[in-house]
Design a protein around this motif. Sequence first.
Motif, short mmCIF file in Angstrom:
data_model
loop_
_atom_site.label_atom_id
_atom_site.label_comp_id
_atom_site.label_asym_id
_atom_site.label_seq_id
_atom_site.Cartn_x
_atom_site.Cartn_y
_atom_site.Cartn_z
N SER A 96 3.93 2.56 -0.54
CA SER A 96 4.54 2.33 0.77
C SER A 96 5.68 3.28 1.06
N ASN A 97 6.20 3.96 0.03
CA ASN A 97 7.38 4.82 0.17
C ASN A 97 8.55 4.05 0.78
N TYR A 98 8.65 2.77 0.44
CA TYR A 98 9.75 1.91 0.90
C TYR A 98 9.78 1.78 2.43
N ASP A 99 8.64 1.92 3.07
CA ASP A 99 8.55 1.86 4.53
C ASP A 99 7.77 0.60 4.92
N PRO A 100 8.41 -0.40 5.55
CA PRO A 100 7.72 -1.64 5.90
C PRO A 100 6.49 -1.41 6.78
N ALA A 101 6.55 -0.46 7.72
CA ALA A 101 5.41 -0.20 8.59
C ALA A 101 4.25 0.40 7.81
N ARG A 102 4.56 1.33 6.93
CA ARG A 102 3.52 1.96 6.12
C ARG A 102 2.92 0.97 5.13
N GLU A 103 3.72 0.01 4.73
CA GLU A 103 3.29 -1.02 3.79
C GLU A 103 2.09 -1.81 4.34
N ALA A 104 2.18 -2.22 5.60
CA ALA A 104 1.09 -2.98 6.21
C ALA A 104 -0.17 -2.14 6.31
N ASP A 105 -0.02 -0.87 6.64
CA ASP A 105 -1.18 0.03 6.73
C ASP A 105 -1.81 0.22 5.35
N ALA A 106 -0.98 0.32 4.33
CA ALA A 106 -1.49 0.53 2.97
C ALA A 106 -2.31 -0.67 2.50
N VAL A 107 -1.84 -1.86 2.80
CA VAL A 107 -2.58 -3.06 2.41
C VAL A 107 -3.90 -3.14 3.18
N ALA A 108 -3.86 -2.79 4.46
CA ALA A 108 -5.09 -2.79 5.26
C ALA A 108 -6.10 -1.82 4.67
N ALA A 109 -5.63 -0.66 4.21
CA ALA A 109 -6.54 0.32 3.60
C ALA A 109 -7.12 -0.22 2.29
N LEU A 110 -6.30 -0.90 1.50
CA LEU A 110 -6.80 -1.50 0.25
C LEU A 110 -7.88 -2.54 0.54
N LEU A 111 -7.68 -3.33 1.58
CA LEU A 111 -8.63 -4.38 1.90
C LEU A 111 -9.99 -3.83 2.31
N ASN A 112 -10.00 -2.61 2.84
CA ASN A 112 -11.28 -2.01 3.24
C ASN A 112 -12.20 -1.78 2.05
N ASP A 113 -11.63 -1.72 0.84
CA ASP A 113 -12.45 -1.53 -0.35
C ASP A 113 -12.80 -2.84 -1.04
N ARG A 114 -12.57 -3.95 -0.35
CA ARG A 114 -12.95 -5.28 -0.84
C ARG A 114 -12.48 -5.58 -2.26
N PRO A 115 -11.19 -5.53 -2.51
CA PRO A 115 -10.70 -5.88 -3.85
C PRO A 115 -10.88 -7.37 -4.13
N THR A 116 -11.05 -7.71 -5.40
CA THR A 116 -11.16 -9.13 -5.76
C THR A 116 -9.79 -9.80 -5.76
N GLY A 117 -8.73 -9.01 -5.81
CA GLY A 117 -7.38 -9.53 -5.78
C GLY A 117 -6.39 -8.43 -5.49
N LEU A 118 -5.15 -8.81 -5.21
CA LEU A 118 -4.10 -7.84 -4.91
C LEU A 118 -2.86 -8.13 -5.75
N ILE A 119 -2.16 -7.07 -6.13
CA ILE A 119 -0.84 -7.16 -6.75
C ILE A 119 0.08 -6.33 -5.87
N LEU A 120 1.05 -6.98 -5.23
CA LEU A 120 1.84 -6.31 -4.20
C LEU A 120 3.33 -6.35 -4.49
#
Length: 204
Positions: A96-120
């Motif tokens: 996220s580079n400590y950026d709250p806006a980029r953080e949401a985009d990064a999680v959205a990108a991770l979800l596109n790969d259908r992970p079984t779980g997340l560590i955030l």
Amino acid sequence: MATLQQVAFRAGCSLATASRVLNRKGPASDLMVRKVRRAAAELGYRPAGLAVGRLGRRPVVGVLIPSITNPVFASSLSSIQNRMLVAGHGVLIAQSNYDPAREADAVAALLNDRPTGLILTVCDPSTSEALLAKLPPTVLLHNLPTAQFQAAVTVDNRGAGREIATFLIGMGHRRILFLSGNFAASDRARLRYLGYLDAMAEPG
């Protein structure tokens, strides 16, 4: 199950644009990419093609950290990868580079790969838009647990800030300066500062 049409409507774009963004095929502005990914995350939409592509492949866990160059997070990531290897899981990494806006985009990108779980590790779980999406089983790392995300691995940052300041006071120091980055980018820094204030407010 959300549809592509619903994602496009929520993002305010055409069906074709939403499809290009989510399938990573064709041009789209950075702003539109963020809008579509965020809409997909909020609705819990997953491109059907990804499910087919994952057949026969090992499950993956998505990991979000502020920065891979920070030795604290690099060490955590190394341990996660080692443990996931033993468990037969792959690891997807986002920063996220400590950026709250980029953080949401990064999680959205991770979800596109259908992970079984997340560590955030998010900037601040009390305000993070990344945690508003429909998420698979999620563990917070270096953040305090919340009512929604009660699984968390962290330390007592406020207690650490108080202990350090108390030690300096015990050494005879009275004018103690606290240096930190942006509190909005790190709830850990804010909690350490609160601990510092606790110590400075104590009698004596």
